[in-house]
Design a protein around this motif. Structure first.
Motif, short mmCIF file in Angstrom:
data_model
loop_
_atom_site.label_atom_id
_atom_site.label_comp_id
_atom_site.label_asym_id
_atom_site.label_seq_id
_atom_site.Cartn_x
_atom_site.Cartn_y
_atom_site.Cartn_z
N MET A 106 0.83 -1.20 0.00
CA MET A 106 0.00 0.00 0.00
C MET A 106 0.87 1.25 0.00
SD MET A 106 -2.78 1.32 2.81
CE MET A 106 -1.51 2.05 3.84
N SER B 3 1.49 3.61 -3.32
CA SER B 3 1.12 5.03 -3.29
C SER B 3 2.29 5.89 -3.75
CB SER B 3 0.69 5.43 -1.88
OG SER B 3 -0.46 4.74 -1.47
N ALA C 245 2.75 5.52 -7.46
CA ALA C 245 1.71 6.22 -8.21
C ALA C 245 1.92 7.73 -8.17
CB ALA C 245 0.34 5.86 -7.66
N PHE C 246 2.30 8.26 -7.01
CA PHE C 246 2.57 9.70 -6.91
C PHE C 246 3.69 10.10 -7.86
CE2 PHE C 246 1.21 9.91 -2.15
CZ PHE C 246 -0.12 9.84 -2.53
N SER D 282 -0.36 15.26 -12.15
CA SER D 282 -0.66 15.61 -10.76
C SER D 282 -0.63 17.13 -10.62
CB SER D 282 0.37 15.00 -9.81
OG SER D 282 0.22 15.50 -8.50
N LEU E 179 -0.14 11.45 2.63
CA LEU E 179 -0.10 9.99 2.79
C LEU E 179 0.32 9.63 4.21
CD1 LEU E 179 -0.10 7.06 1.74
CD2 LEU E 179 2.25 7.44 0.97
#
Length: 225
Positions: free
Chosen positions: A156, A160, A163-164, A173, A185
């Motif tokens: 997880m 994240s 993906a960021f 973004s 986050l």
């Protein structure tokens, strides 16, 4: 035949630029050789294939980045929550400082079947081990929940961050600073992990009376209110 370390470094640097610009699939050995200023055949004196070159590039660039991230964590707060926050921020700062490295990690390695299926990803394993240590310490100290799977948590968190980095690198973004996303986050993660012990050390939510009013770009229309 002896191999020149400086020339090997030159080829690695050229590969990083070419893979980032063209993508691993589209990049050719001739593109890398041209960028490095060497003959095509010279590449094969150092690397057996494009996949081997990518793996060598990954190890030589990501391992030092992980060392820098670990050093950043070591200099920061040493309670488990502070270490988690430092890990997330340092990772994203490293990706923002070197966008081509972020491209290699988030996109290019996925295009290599050998990397995906055969490579023992030691740099990523270091990241996972660092996170596991922080969470284990938090559980032992009673400030992190013990009912959350570390396997789920690590994917997880890394998912994240991945993906960021990818969205930021592709310009998808709205954030101009990856660290801002990391802070959000961190707040979500620490609240989810918390047992409620030493709550004053947690990121503090605004009380209802302090919450900022919602801003809307639409004019107020009493007929629709």
């Amino acid at each position: 035949m002896s191999r020149n370390p400086e020339k090997r470094h030159l080829i690695i640097s050229a590969a990083q630029d070419v893979f980032s610009e063209l993508g691993f699939d589209r990049a050719r050995i001739s593109d890398i050789a041209r960028k490095a200023g060497v003959a095509d055949g010279t590449i094969y004196l150092y690397f057996k294939s494009k996949d081997e070159l990518l793996i060598s590039l990954f190890e030589e660039r990501v391992s030092p980045a992980m060392e820098a991230i670990e050093a950043h964590v070591a200099r920061g707060p040493q309670d488990p929550r502070g270490r988690v926050a430092s890990l997330i921020r340092a990772y994203l700062q490293a990706m923002q400082a070197d966008p081509s490295l972020g491209s290699i990690i988030t996109m290019q390695v996925r295009q290599s079947k050998r990397f995906v299926t055969d490579y023992d990803n030691r740099p990523l394993a270091r990241f996972f081990e660092a996170l596991r240590s922080m969470v284990d310490d938090g559980v032992q100290q009673g400030i992190f929940r013990s009912d959350i799977s570390i396997e789920t948590l690590r994917w997880m968190v890394f998912g994240s961050l991945d993906a960021f980095t990818l969205a930021w690198g592709l310009g998808r973004s709205s954030a101009t600073d990856l660290a801002e996303l990391g802070d959000q986050l961190t707040a979500l993660l620490l609240r989810g992990l918390s047992t409620g012990e030493n709550a004053t050390l947690m990121p503090q939510a605004l009380r209802p009376a302090e919450a900022e009013p919602m801003v809307t770009t639409q004019p107020f229309d009493p007929a629709l209110d």
